[in-house]
Design an enzyme around this catalytic site. Structure first.
Site, PDB file in Angstrom:
ATOM      1  N   GLU A 101      -7.126  11.289 -12.994  1.00  0.00           N
ATOM      2  CA  GLU A 101      -7.132  11.501 -11.547  1.00  0.00           C
ATOM      3  C   GLU A 101      -6.192  12.669 -11.172  1.00  0.00           C
ATOM      4  O   GLU A 101      -6.547  13.534 -10.384  1.00  0.00           O
ATOM      5  CB  GLU A 101      -6.638  10.197 -10.918  1.00  0.00           C
TER       6      GLU A 101
ATOM      7  N   ASP B  57      -4.700   1.216  -9.051  1.00  0.00           N
ATOM      8  CA  ASP B  57      -6.147   1.020  -9.158  1.00  0.00           C
ATOM      9  C   ASP B  57      -6.585   0.872 -10.607  1.00  0.00           C
ATOM     10  O   ASP B  57      -7.369  -0.007 -10.954  1.00  0.00           O
ATOM     11  CB  ASP B  57      -6.892   2.209  -8.524  1.00  0.00           C
TER      12      ASP B  57
ATOM     13  N   SER C 187     -26.023   9.964 -15.060  1.00  0.00           N
ATOM     14  CA  SER C 187     -25.628   9.116 -13.939  1.00  0.00           C
ATOM     15  C   SER C 187     -26.883   8.613 -13.237  1.00  0.00           C
ATOM     16  O   SER C 187     -27.659   9.401 -12.695  1.00  0.00           O
ATOM     17  CB  SER C 187     -24.768   9.907 -12.945  1.00  0.00           C
TER      18      SER C 187
ATOM     19  N   GLU D 149       0.847  -1.199   0.000  1.00  0.00           N
ATOM     20  CA  GLU D 149       0.000   0.000   0.000  1.00  0.00           C
ATOM     21  C   GLU D 149       0.883   1.250   0.000  1.00  0.00           C
ATOM     22  O   GLU D 149       1.894   1.301   0.704  1.00  0.00           O
ATOM     23  CB  GLU D 149      -0.885  -0.056   1.250  1.00  0.00           C
TER      24      GLU D 149
ATOM     25  N   THR E 211       2.812   1.995  -2.194  1.00  0.00           N
ATOM     26  CA  THR E 211       4.084   1.599  -2.798  1.00  0.00           C
ATOM     27  C   THR E 211       4.089   1.902  -4.292  1.00  0.00           C
ATOM     28  O   THR E 211       5.156   1.995  -4.893  1.00  0.00           O
ATOM     29  CB  THR E 211       4.333   0.092  -2.612  1.00  0.00           C
ATOM     30  N   ASP E 212       2.901   2.062  -4.886  1.00  0.00           N
ATOM     31  CA  ASP E 212       2.875   2.184  -6.366  1.00  0.00           C
ATOM     32  C   ASP E 212       3.604   3.444  -6.841  1.00  0.00           C
ATOM     33  O   ASP E 212       4.459   3.369  -7.726  1.00  0.00           O
ATOM     34  CB  ASP E 212       1.451   2.065  -6.938  1.00  0.00           C
TER      35      ASP E 212
ATOM     36  N   SER F  30     -11.809   1.816  -4.951  1.00  0.00           N
ATOM     37  CA  SER F  30     -11.498   2.427  -6.250  1.00  0.00           C
ATOM     38  C   SER F  30     -12.675   2.547  -7.206  1.00  0.00           C
ATOM     39  O   SER F  30     -12.594   2.162  -8.370  1.00  0.00           O
ATOM     40  CB  SER F  30     -10.403   1.639  -6.954  1.00  0.00           C
ATOM     41  N   SER F  31     -13.743   3.121  -6.703  1.00  0.00           N
ATOM     42  CA  SER F  31     -14.865   3.389  -7.606  1.00  0.00           C
ATOM     43  C   SER F  31     -14.439   4.349  -8.706  1.00  0.00           C
ATOM     44  O   SER F  31     -14.904   4.247  -9.844  1.00  0.00           O
ATOM     45  CB  SER F  31     -16.038   3.972  -6.825  1.00  0.00           C
ATOM     46  N   SER F  32     -13.531   5.269  -8.405  1.00  0.00           N
ATOM     47  CA  SER F  32     -13.149   6.240  -9.439  1.00  0.00           C
ATOM     48  C   SER F  32     -12.327   5.573 -10.539  1.00  0.00           C
ATOM     49  O   SER F  32     -12.531   5.856 -11.721  1.00  0.00           O
ATOM     50  CB  SER F  32     -12.423   7.441  -8.835  1.00  0.00           C
TER      51      SER F  32
END
Ligand code: GLA
Length: 382
Positions: A157, A169, A66, A32, A34-35, A123-125
């Site tokens: 993002e 994500d 939406s 986590e 780490t990316d 990670s819905s986005s």
């Protein structure tokens, strides 16, 4: 997910021709923050995502509805045409990032809905970005490769939603594969699929239902700390390109040059690198006890060193420990959202009942419970 709701709405607004695309949210076993430090992550796509009915409309405008917000928005594809609605900015951003790369998506109509809980760290986005990146790529024959689709989501993002996130994500949402986790080296983008079927265990998410304000600015601040610590180390060790390349000994050399806060953040990141490697070894041996132990280690680091946990997450982590759960930790960016728990099947019912009861007594509401089902990535379903 029954997609009839978006199909019926699409027909009533835009007509009978459409295709349906979906992209999932994700879980992450370990690795986590780490990316963006050039380290490893261990995500998998889940069975919850965004679903969009979509069709080119022959104009240069996007008409998007939406179903979750009951809102329709129209916007163009130039910077001056940006929509104000935050959900629409994700779709606008994807179009813009494609254009910046020389691809030419045209106008389209769309109705979409989601079942990834918002703000829960799933990670819905990214699911939203990947759904539209993949759909536009296909319906306009843009021939963008899948890594670039993930990067288009990530840049959306960064440039349209204010979060300087890493690639995990969007990568997981695009590349997910049923029954498999992915170990991704974020420095090289090399990855491997790992079959994930921990026999005798269940993986379950407990959602605190807490969403903290300012999470994105706190996230960006963590990233700055890492970059600062890394720059100091690189001045002495030019081979270090990312903080994940550094060792604790290198960090000690620069301790007096950086703030205490930046130092603590870096301790976490360098520690997390070793935990991910330990988990890889352990998974190969089917040693889930070690996997779980490192998950608890990550929680401690995220809570005390990286400081992205909160009272509710720490509480659920403690309950997991008391119930004999094998591994538990805050998942995703933090500041609210879920814990991910690896729990022996025979302890599952007792753990869930205790967590609900104790959380309710302490915070006056129950946590939500999601069993994890590892599923496929971005795809067309109709
Ligand atoms: C968020 C970001 C990811 C990653 C995680 C933490 O989900 O979008 O890029 O940094 O936080 O691991």
């Amino acid at each position: 997910m029954d997609t009839r709701i978006i199909e019926e709405k699409f027909k009533s607004l835009f007509g009978d021709n459409y295709m349906v695309y979906t992209s999932p949210g994700r879980v992450n076993l370990i690795g986590e923050h780490t990316d963006y430090n050039g380290g490893f992550v261990f995500p998998g796509a889940i069975d919850k995502g965004i679903y969009a009915a979509i069709n080119p409309n022959g104009t240069d405008k996007v008409r998007a509805y939406s179903a979750d917000y009951n809102e329709q928005v129209e916007f163009g594809m130039n910077e001056d045409d940006a929509p104000k609605e935050s959900w629409a900015r994700y779709i606008f951003g994807v179009c813009r990032e494609m254009k910046k790369r020389g691809f030419e998506p045209k106008g389209f109509d769309t109705v979409f809905v989601g079942d990834v809980p918002l703000g829960a760290g799933m990670s819905s986005s990214a699911a939203l970005e990947s759904t539209f990146a993949n759909a536009l790529n296909e319906i306009f024959n843009l021939n963008i490769d899948r890594f670039e689709l993930a990067r288009i989501g990530q840049s959306t993002e960064h440039n349209y939603c204010g979060v300087k996130c890493g690639i995990m994500d969007q990568f997981a949402s695009v590349f997910g594969k049923k029954g498999h986790l992915m170990r991704l080296n974020c420095a090289t983008m090399e990855f491997e699929y790992f079959p994930f079927n921990p026999e005798g265990y269940k993986v379950v998410l407990l959602d605190t239902v807490v969403k903290h304000e300012l999470a994105s600015s706190a996230y960006n601040k963590r990233r700055e700390s890492c970059e600062n610590a890394c720059a100091h180390i690189k001045a002495r060790h030019p081979e270090v390109n990312f903080l994940s390349d550094a060792t604790m000994a290198m960090l000690e050399e620069v301790k007096s040059e950086i703030s205490e806060e930046d130092y603590k953040r870096a301790v976490y990141v360098i520690g997390e690198k070793q935990r991910v490697l330990d988990v890889c070894d352990a998974l190969e041996k089917g040693d889930y006890e070690t996997v779980g132990d490192r998950m608890f280690g990550t929680h401690y680091g995220m809570s005390k060193e990286y400081e992205v946990s909160c009272e509710e997450l720490d509480f659920l982590n403690d309950v997991a420990k008391q119930c004999g759960v094998t591994g538990s930790r805050v998942m995703g960016g933090g500041f609210g959202g879920c814990t991910i728990n690896l729990v022996k099947e025979e302890l599952y019912d007792g753990f869930i009942a205790t967590a609900k009861k104790e959380y309710l007594a302490k915070f006056n509401r129950e946590p939500k419970v999601y069993d994890v089902v590892i599923s496929d990535g971005a795809r067309r379903i109709k």
